[in-house]
Motif scaffolding. Structure first.
Motif, PDB file in Angstrom:
ATOM      1  N   TRP A   1     -17.457 -15.370  34.074  1.00  0.00           N
ATOM      2  CA  TRP A   1     -16.963 -14.053  33.656  1.00  0.00           C
ATOM      3  C   TRP A   1     -16.123 -14.176  32.378  1.00  0.00           C
ATOM      4  O   TRP A   1     -16.261 -13.372  31.449  1.00  0.00           O
ATOM      5  N   ALA A   2     -15.280 -15.187  32.328  1.00  0.00           N
ATOM      6  CA  ALA A   2     -14.440 -15.396  31.142  1.00  0.00           C
ATOM      7  C   ALA A   2     -15.284 -15.717  29.916  1.00  0.00           C
ATOM      8  O   ALA A   2     -14.985 -15.278  28.796  1.00  0.00           O
ATOM      9  N   ALA A   3     -16.369 -16.471  30.124  1.00  0.00           N
ATOM     10  CA  ALA A   3     -17.250 -16.812  29.001  1.00  0.00           C
ATOM     11  C   ALA A   3     -17.962 -15.576  28.465  1.00  0.00           C
ATOM     12  O   ALA A   3     -18.186 -15.446  27.256  1.00  0.00           O
ATOM     13  N   LEU A   4     -18.301 -14.645  29.361  1.00  0.00           N
ATOM     14  CA  LEU A   4     -18.996 -13.422  28.946  1.00  0.00           C
ATOM     15  C   LEU A   4     -18.040 -12.361  28.403  1.00  0.00           C
ATOM     16  O   LEU A   4     -18.384 -11.631  27.474  1.00  0.00           O
ATOM     17  N   ALA A   5     -16.874 -12.243  29.050  1.00  0.00           N
ATOM     18  CA  ALA A   5     -15.907 -11.186  28.720  1.00  0.00           C
ATOM     19  C   ALA A   5     -16.602  -9.829  28.595  1.00  0.00           C
ATOM     20  O   ALA A   5     -16.517  -9.161  27.562  1.00  0.00           O
TER      21      ALA A   5
ATOM     22  N   GLU B   1     -15.206  -7.156  41.560  1.00  0.00           N
ATOM     23  CA  GLU B   1     -14.500  -6.927  42.811  1.00  0.00           C
ATOM     24  C   GLU B   1     -14.833  -8.040  43.796  1.00  0.00           C
ATOM     25  O   GLU B   1     -16.010  -8.368  43.998  1.00  0.00           O
ATOM     26  N   LEU B   2     -13.802  -8.609  44.405  1.00  0.00           N
ATOM     27  CA  LEU B   2     -13.950  -9.674  45.387  1.00  0.00           C
ATOM     28  C   LEU B   2     -13.505  -9.144  46.740  1.00  0.00           C
ATOM     29  O   LEU B   2     -12.437  -8.541  46.862  1.00  0.00           O
TER      30      LEU B   2
ATOM     31  N   HIS C   1      -5.857 -15.443  36.206  1.00  0.00           N
ATOM     32  CA  HIS C   1      -4.725 -15.236  35.287  1.00  0.00           C
ATOM     33  C   HIS C   1      -4.778 -16.239  34.139  1.00  0.00           C
ATOM     34  O   HIS C   1      -4.578 -15.868  32.971  1.00  0.00           O
ATOM     35  N   ARG C   2      -5.055 -17.495  34.439  1.00  0.00           N
ATOM     36  CA  ARG C   2      -5.080 -18.521  33.383  1.00  0.00           C
ATOM     37  C   ARG C   2      -6.208 -18.258  32.386  1.00  0.00           C
ATOM     38  O   ARG C   2      -6.076 -18.572  31.196  1.00  0.00           O
ATOM     39  N   LEU C   3      -7.322 -17.707  32.871  1.00  0.00           N
ATOM     40  CA  LEU C   3      -8.454 -17.409  31.981  1.00  0.00           C
ATOM     41  C   LEU C   3      -8.283 -16.088  31.230  1.00  0.00           C
ATOM     42  O   LEU C   3      -9.113 -15.745  30.382  1.00  0.00           O
ATOM     43  N   GLY C   4      -7.241 -15.334  31.577  1.00  0.00           N
ATOM     44  CA  GLY C   4      -6.997 -14.065  30.899  1.00  0.00           C
ATOM     45  C   GLY C   4      -7.902 -12.937  31.340  1.00  0.00           C
ATOM     46  O   GLY C   4      -8.106 -11.977  30.583  1.00  0.00           O
ATOM     47  N   ILE C   5      -8.452 -13.018  32.558  1.00  0.00           N
ATOM     48  CA  ILE C   5      -9.376 -11.980  33.036  1.00  0.00           C
ATOM     49  C   ILE C   5      -8.848 -11.254  34.264  1.00  0.00           C
ATOM     50  O   ILE C   5      -9.574 -10.483  34.897  1.00  0.00           O
ATOM     51  N   ALA C   6      -7.577 -11.481  34.616  1.00  0.00           N
ATOM     52  CA  ALA C   6      -7.029 -10.911  35.849  1.00  0.00           C
ATOM     53  C   ALA C   6      -7.113  -9.393  35.872  1.00  0.00           C
ATOM     54  O   ALA C   6      -7.297  -8.786  36.938  1.00  0.00           O
ATOM     55  N   ALA C   7      -7.003  -8.750  34.728  1.00  0.00           N
ATOM     56  CA  ALA C   7      -7.043  -7.283  34.682  1.00  0.00           C
ATOM     57  C   ALA C   7      -8.405  -6.736  35.081  1.00  0.00           C
ATOM     58  O   ALA C   7      -8.519  -5.567  35.489  1.00  0.00           O
ATOM     59  N   ALA C   8      -9.437  -7.573  34.976  1.00  0.00           N
ATOM     60  CA  ALA C   8     -10.798  -7.131  35.311  1.00  0.00           C
ATOM     61  C   ALA C   8     -11.215  -7.540  36.713  1.00  0.00           C
ATOM     62  O   ALA C   8     -12.333  -7.245  37.142  1.00  0.00           O
ATOM     63  N   VAL C   9     -10.335  -8.237  37.444  1.00  0.00           N
ATOM     64  CA  VAL C   9     -10.676  -8.771  38.764  1.00  0.00           C
ATOM     65  C   VAL C   9      -9.794  -8.123  39.828  1.00  0.00           C
ATOM     66  O   VAL C   9      -8.560  -8.124  39.717  1.00  0.00           O
ATOM     67  N   THR C  10     -10.422  -7.573  40.863  1.00  0.00           N
ATOM     68  CA  THR C  10      -9.697  -6.933  41.958  1.00  0.00           C
ATOM     69  C   THR C  10     -10.096  -7.571  43.278  1.00  0.00           C
ATOM     70  O   THR C  10     -11.288  -7.770  43.546  1.00  0.00           O
TER      71      THR C  10
END
Length: 340
Positions: free
Chosen positions: A174-178, A185-186, A203-212
């Motif tokens: 997901w981080a590679a695609l952005a 959603e998990l 959080h470390r990959l900077g994608i936490a805002a897109a993951v629920t």
């Protein structure tokens, strides 16, 4: 042999001692009492490794009752390697004998059949898939209410939050695609605290805002999680079947899963992607799926829904009954039974 739904009887074993339950002692006592009161024709054990499973096998063996063991993926190579030392000890102490004395194994797919044979067990194996209830009104009303147009698309993962499920690979992909305009959603139970590792990586990959994380979902809540989504992904390392793939298809979702699950039919029936295990294959599959139009994804979902109608529980239950009858010498060998 009782086979009707009306004849079903559920016995719940309780104990104030968690230690006693762990070692299966209350189950052993209750099984002995039940067998003396009314000896069953067949004992069907779901899963391996636990002492509850062991005492069930032990009691059946003691009273000469045929045993069916359904490993549910617990004899797959990935599972054997997970906590390998404990499993080697269990195999030496009791598990190998329990497996070797089973009358028949029940596998959910060809891959699980092959894993059973690879461990040297030569008993008959009935290959019977898991199923889905197509008479579930809730499922159809929820799916048919999926909105035709949305401003944001959703990929859903629904399974145990466990290292085996490959969620860390999914987050790296997901981080590679952005992807813009997409959410992840998990959903599912958090096992062994793995959720903290998953969300920490997000959080470390900077994608936490897109993951629920939706938590554990069941019933209509689960159906609505599927119905809200545009795409389902199971990036697993190992599955004996992957019933969530079946559920997602029944809800009209295209599916992405790995070769760790026995779902080559996704390709055959044009309803998903079946890819190698790893980050790069997930990146390619997600990119291709997200590039499709909503209409193209919905068409894939319709093909998947048509395909999984063969997994109706009524037919699967009948296969299982036919296997029991054959074991007891009351019927011919079903086509699903492998003796090679």
């Amino acid at each position: 042999m009782q086979t009707s739904a009306a004849a079903a009887n559920c016995q719940v074993v309780q104990s104030r001692s968690s230690v006693s339950l762990t070692f299966g002692e209350p189950v052993r006592r209750e099984l002995t009492r039940l067998v003396r009161f009314h000896t069953p024709d067949v004992v069907h054990i779901h899963g391996v490794w636990t002492l509850v499973n062991h005492w069930t096998s032990f009691t059946a063996r003691r009273y000469g009752i045929p045993v069916v063991i359904a490993p549910h993926g617990m004899l797959e190579p990935w599972s054997l390697a997970h906590k390998a030392l404990k499993k080697r000890v269990a195999m030496a102490v009791y598990q190998r004998r329990d497996l070797a004395t089973a009358s028949l194994f029940c596998a959910t797919a060809e891959l699980e059949y092959e894993s059973i044979r690879a461990l040297g067990f030569r008993q008959p194996v009935a290959v019977i898939p898991n199923g889905v209830r197509f008479d579930d009104v809730t499922l159809f009303s929820v799916v048919d209410g999926r909105p035709a147009a949305k401003t944001e698309r959703t990929v859903v993962f629904l399974s145990r939050v466990h290292p085996k499920k490959g969620l860390l690979n999914l987050l790296h992909a997901w981080a590679a695609l952005a992807p813009q305009g997409w959410r992840l959603e998990l959903a599912g139970p958090n096992e062994g605290g793995h959720l903290s590792e998953v969300m920490g990586l997000a959080h470390r990959l900077g994608i936490a805002a897109a993951v629920t994380y939706l938590g554990e979902v069941e019933g209509e809540t689960k159906s609505r999680a599927y119905a809200r989504a545009d795409l389902f992904v199971l990036p697993t390392f190992s599955e004996n079947f992957g019933v969530v793939v079946l559920e997602a298809l029944a809800h009209g979702l295209p599916v992405i899963t790995t070769h760790g699950a026995p779902w080559a039919d996704l390709i055959t029936h044009g309803c998903g992607w079946w890819v190698d295990i790893g980050v790069d294959p997930l990146v390619h599959a997600l990119r291709e799926a997200m590039a499709l139009s909503d209409d193209e994804r919905r068409a894939m979902g319709r093909r998947g829904r048509d395909y999984v109608r063969r997994f109706d529980w009524n037919g699967i239950a009948q296969q299982t009954i036919d296997v029991y009858r054959w074991m007891l010498g009351r019927g011919s060998q079903p086509d699903c039974v492998r003796t090679d």
